[in-house]
Write a protein that holds these residues in place. Structure first.
Motif, mmCIF file in Angstrom:
data_model
loop_
_atom_site.group_PDB
_atom_site.id
_atom_site.type_symbol
_atom_site.label_atom_id
_atom_site.label_comp_id
_atom_site.label_asym_id
_atom_site.label_seq_id
_atom_site.Cartn_x
_atom_site.Cartn_y
_atom_site.Cartn_z
ATOM 1 N N ASP A 144 0.835 -1.197 0.000
ATOM 2 C CA ASP A 144 0.000 0.000 0.000
ATOM 3 C C ASP A 144 0.877 1.257 0.000
ATOM 4 N N ILE A 145 0.242 2.419 -0.258
ATOM 5 C CA ILE A 145 1.011 3.660 -0.438
ATOM 6 C C ILE A 145 1.808 4.015 0.817
ATOM 7 N N THR A 146 1.221 3.770 1.989
ATOM 8 C CA THR A 146 1.922 4.088 3.245
ATOM 9 C C THR A 146 3.235 3.314 3.348
ATOM 10 N N LYS A 147 3.173 2.001 3.065
ATOM 11 C CA LYS A 147 4.397 1.187 3.120
ATOM 12 C C LYS A 147 5.378 1.629 2.042
ATOM 13 N N GLY A 148 4.837 2.021 0.866
ATOM 14 C CA GLY A 148 5.689 2.510 -0.214
ATOM 15 C C GLY A 148 6.465 3.749 0.198
ATOM 16 N N VAL A 149 5.790 4.668 0.881
ATOM 17 C CA VAL A 149 6.449 5.890 1.367
ATOM 18 C C VAL A 149 7.533 5.529 2.379
ATOM 19 N N LEU A 150 7.254 4.590 3.274
ATOM 20 C CA LEU A 150 8.222 4.192 4.307
ATOM 21 C C LEU A 150 9.477 3.582 3.673
ATOM 22 N N ILE A 151 9.281 2.755 2.628
ATOM 23 C CA ILE A 151 10.438 2.169 1.930
ATOM 24 C C ILE A 151 11.263 3.288 1.288
ATOM 25 N N GLY A 152 10.562 4.231 0.629
ATOM 26 C CA GLY A 152 11.241 5.361 -0.003
ATOM 27 C C GLY A 152 12.030 6.189 0.991
ATOM 28 N N MET A 153 11.457 6.402 2.184
ATOM 29 C CA MET A 153 12.150 7.157 3.242
ATOM 30 C C MET A 153 13.476 6.484 3.595
ATOM 31 N N ALA A 154 13.434 5.160 3.734
ATOM 32 C CA ALA A 154 14.642 4.419 4.117
ATOM 33 C C ALA A 154 15.722 4.537 3.046
ATOM 34 N N VAL A 155 15.304 4.465 1.771
ATOM 35 C CA VAL A 155 16.266 4.529 0.660
ATOM 36 C C VAL A 155 16.939 5.902 0.600
ATOM 37 N N VAL A 156 16.124 6.978 0.648
ATOM 38 C CA VAL A 156 16.678 8.333 0.580
ATOM 39 C C VAL A 156 17.613 8.587 1.752
ATOM 40 N N LEU A 157 17.220 8.102 2.905
ATOM 41 C CA LEU A 157 18.009 8.324 4.115
ATOM 42 C C LEU A 157 19.437 7.812 3.930
ATOM 43 N N VAL A 158 19.576 6.646 3.300
ATOM 44 C CA VAL A 158 20.907 6.046 3.166
ATOM 45 C C VAL A 158 21.837 6.938 2.357
ATOM 46 N N PHE A 159 21.398 7.346 1.114
ATOM 47 C CA PHE A 159 22.385 8.089 0.320
ATOM 48 C C PHE A 159 22.462 9.573 0.663
ATOM 49 N N ALA A 160 21.431 10.130 1.316
ATOM 50 C CA ALA A 160 21.548 11.523 1.767
ATOM 51 C C ALA A 160 22.363 11.584 3.059
#
Length: 590
Positions: free
Chosen positions: A150-166
């Protein structure tokens, strides 16, 4: 292989590349973290700038927006590309020469005031959080469809990915990651566009295919106009917005582009002023590839949607419809219980006749009796680019590629915005005001903590956004136009502009824009509902109101600066120096 497997493979390969670059280019100093050490080549910086600037709004949402609004959607093409020209010619070289790599830093030093710096920090945070909300929603939409969450889980996955390279690389990691992301997103946008252009018109160039003839000999745009009028919509090639609102939105997007903190900082990652101009030229060229293709993608998607879905029995619908239906971003309600989907302009129905087209035994067109059928189909504008390859029945690997491109677009911009947020806190607030003697290591730690906090807030806005992606982003541009654009332009070109004028203008501009945005987009929460279009001031939409707020900012800033003492002589001399084309070095505030 099925779509989901291709998506996992292509997204997995691209993410492995991004993580590898982030680890390779991890920041070891604040200079690396803020401006990538200042040694990026103009071409690499141009690619990174293009990726940073072509967000989820450009990749996912803009073509969808144009496909639903037709001619009116041209404001986004004109505003966003025109704004980049304005930024490249009018502001970027001077800001680069001034030597301050954040907008609050420029405003704080140019207006010799920590109060001005603090207000600029608040404006930067408001603009960046509004903008990043749209990116996180874009990430959520892509993940929700292609990874079946669902969109909520999708946003959470995206947050984790951005966090790593930023978190790891700061601007250095983000810059080289964005070079890779540009390659992924432009390839992912162009491949399906070329496929569909060949499929529908026989022309491999989408920009030309949009105006070409289809199989039955009619022009594609004429066919789409006809489909629109049959369903009660206005012709695709004519608009419904007033000339003033078109002008206002275009100008708000242009001025907003010139005031976007995460784009301006890009001109400090290259070694010299000359390189800043070169990278701006490269970026504009690279951006134009997508922006000249988007209108064609819109036309293809709109035509395919109507011809595939309208008057089709639900049981006969292709798989793509049911896949997207699971996400809630497309839905059907059988209001007349005939088992078929009626797609109509809800506003035009209301008792007005709508003609439906059928085919006779020999394939001839038969226009049936007028129908007043209600609209039964809901389509979220943000799915059009992502669903387009499926609607056109392209190979599964192309569908997976589009998912990877959508994620690259959203994540690259989200990373740039999060860096602006962390820089505003660690450099402009802590280093410049609260703890001037903080060590390099301490400042880097605060920058990383700021990114962590910012990504949590951004994720919340991604889960509960105030609208679809392009609308949220357009509001962020309005906020940037209303707050930063006058302060930057007057700071460069008006020696007499002082801190009193700049501070008053910024406060008035952003306050007016925020009030209008809340009043007409979300209402006054818990008190009253948002006001309808008929109540718009001067007939100006919330997306275009940034121009009105910007004019108020300009007028107040100029009037008040003339009624109060002039800036110190050294500040006036700096303003003179930064306008000298070359040979005078880069001005620095002391």
């Amino acid at each position: 292989m099925d779509v989901q497997l291709w998506t996992w493979i292509l997204v997995g390969i691209s993410f492995t590349l991004y993580f590898g670059i982030a680890i390779w280019a991890r920041a070891s100093s604040t200079k690396d973290f803020y401006i990538a050490g200042g040694g990026v080549s103009p071409l690499a910086n141009g690619m990174a700038t293009a990726a940073d600037w072509m967000s989820a709004a450009s990749f996912i949402s803009m073509a969808g927006l144009i496909s639903f609004s037709g001619y009116d959607g041209s404001v986004y093409l004109m505003g966003w590309t025109g704004g980049y020209v304005l930024l490249a010619l009018l502001l970027a070289p001077y800001l680069r020469k001034f030597g301050k790599f954040t907008v609050p830093d420029f405003i704080g030093d140019r207006y010799y005031s920590n109060s001005a710096r603090t207000i600029a920090i608040i404006c930067a945070l408001i603009v960046s959080f509004t903008y990043v909300a749209g990116q996180m929603r874009g990430v959520g939409i892509v993940f929700s469809q292609f990874l079946q969450v669902d969109i909520t889980k999708g946003v959470l996955i995206g947050m984790a990915v951005v966090l790593v390279f930023a978190f790891l690389g700061g601007m250095k990691g983000i810059t080289y990651t964005q070079v890779a992301q540009y390659c992924v997103l432009i390839f992912a946008f162009m491949v399906p566009a070329i496929f569909i252009s060949i499929q529908m018109t026989g022309n491999p160039f989408p920009q030309i295919g949009m105006g070409a003839r289809v199989e039955d000999g009619t022009f594609l745009l004429d066919k789409l106009d006809e489909l629109h009028t049959q369903l009660g919509f206005k012709e695709y090639t004519s608009g419904t917005k007033s000339t003033w609102d078109i002008f206002a939105i275009t100008l708000a997007l242009m001025a907003g582009t010139s005031g976007l903190p995460h784009v301006i900082v890009r001109f400090f990652t290259v070694p010299k002023v000359k390189d800043a101009r070169k990278s701006a030229g490269y970026a504009l060229l690279l951006i134009a590839i997508l922006y000249t293709t988007a209108p064609a993608v819109s036309v293809f998607a709109r035509t395919n949607l109507i011809t595939t879905v309208n008057e089709t029995a639900y049981t006969d619908l292709p798989d793509w419809f049911k896949n997207w239906e699971n996400t809630g971003l497309i839905s059907w309600t059988d209001k007349n219980n005939d088992g078929k989907i009626q797609y109509r302009n809800s506003d035009a129905v209301n008792g007005k006749p709508i003609f439906t087209e059928e085919r006779g035994e020999n394939g001839e067109r038969i226009i049936s009796n007028p129908s007043t059928a209600e609209n039964e189909l809901y389509v979220d504008k943000d799915i059009m680019v992502l669903a387009n390859p499926e609607i056109a029945q392209l190979p599964n690997w192309v569908i997976g590629l589009v998912a990877a491109g959508g994620l690259a677009a959203a994540l690259s911009t989200a990373a740039g915005l999060l860096l602006v947020i962390s820089t505003s806190v660690s450099h402009d607030l802590v280093k410049k005001q609260l703890k001037p003697n903080i060590s390099d290591k301490g400042e880097l730690l605060i920058a990383r903590i700021s990114i962590l906090v910012a990504i949590v807030v951004a994720g919340f806005f991604g889960i509960y956004p105030p609208g679809f992606v392009a609308a949220v982003v357009a509001l962020a541009f309005g906020l940037a136009a209303a707050s930063f654009f006058p302060a930057i332009v007057l700071g460069i070109f008006d020696k007499r502009m002082n801190r009193q004028g700049a501070v008053t203008g910024m406060i008035a501009g952003i306050s007016l824009m925020l009030f209008y945005m809340i009043r007409f987009k979300t209402g006054l929460i818990g008190i009253m509902d948002p006001l309808p279009e008929s109540e718009w001031w001067f007939g100006t939409s919330p997306e275009g109101f940034g121009v009105v707020a910007m004019l108020v900012n300009f007028i107040l800033a100029i009037v008040i600066s003339r009624l109060t003492p002039a800036p110190p002589k050294n500040v006036q001399q700096i303003v003179e120096d930064i306008r000298i084309p070359s040979g005078a070095g880069e001005a620095q505030m002391h």
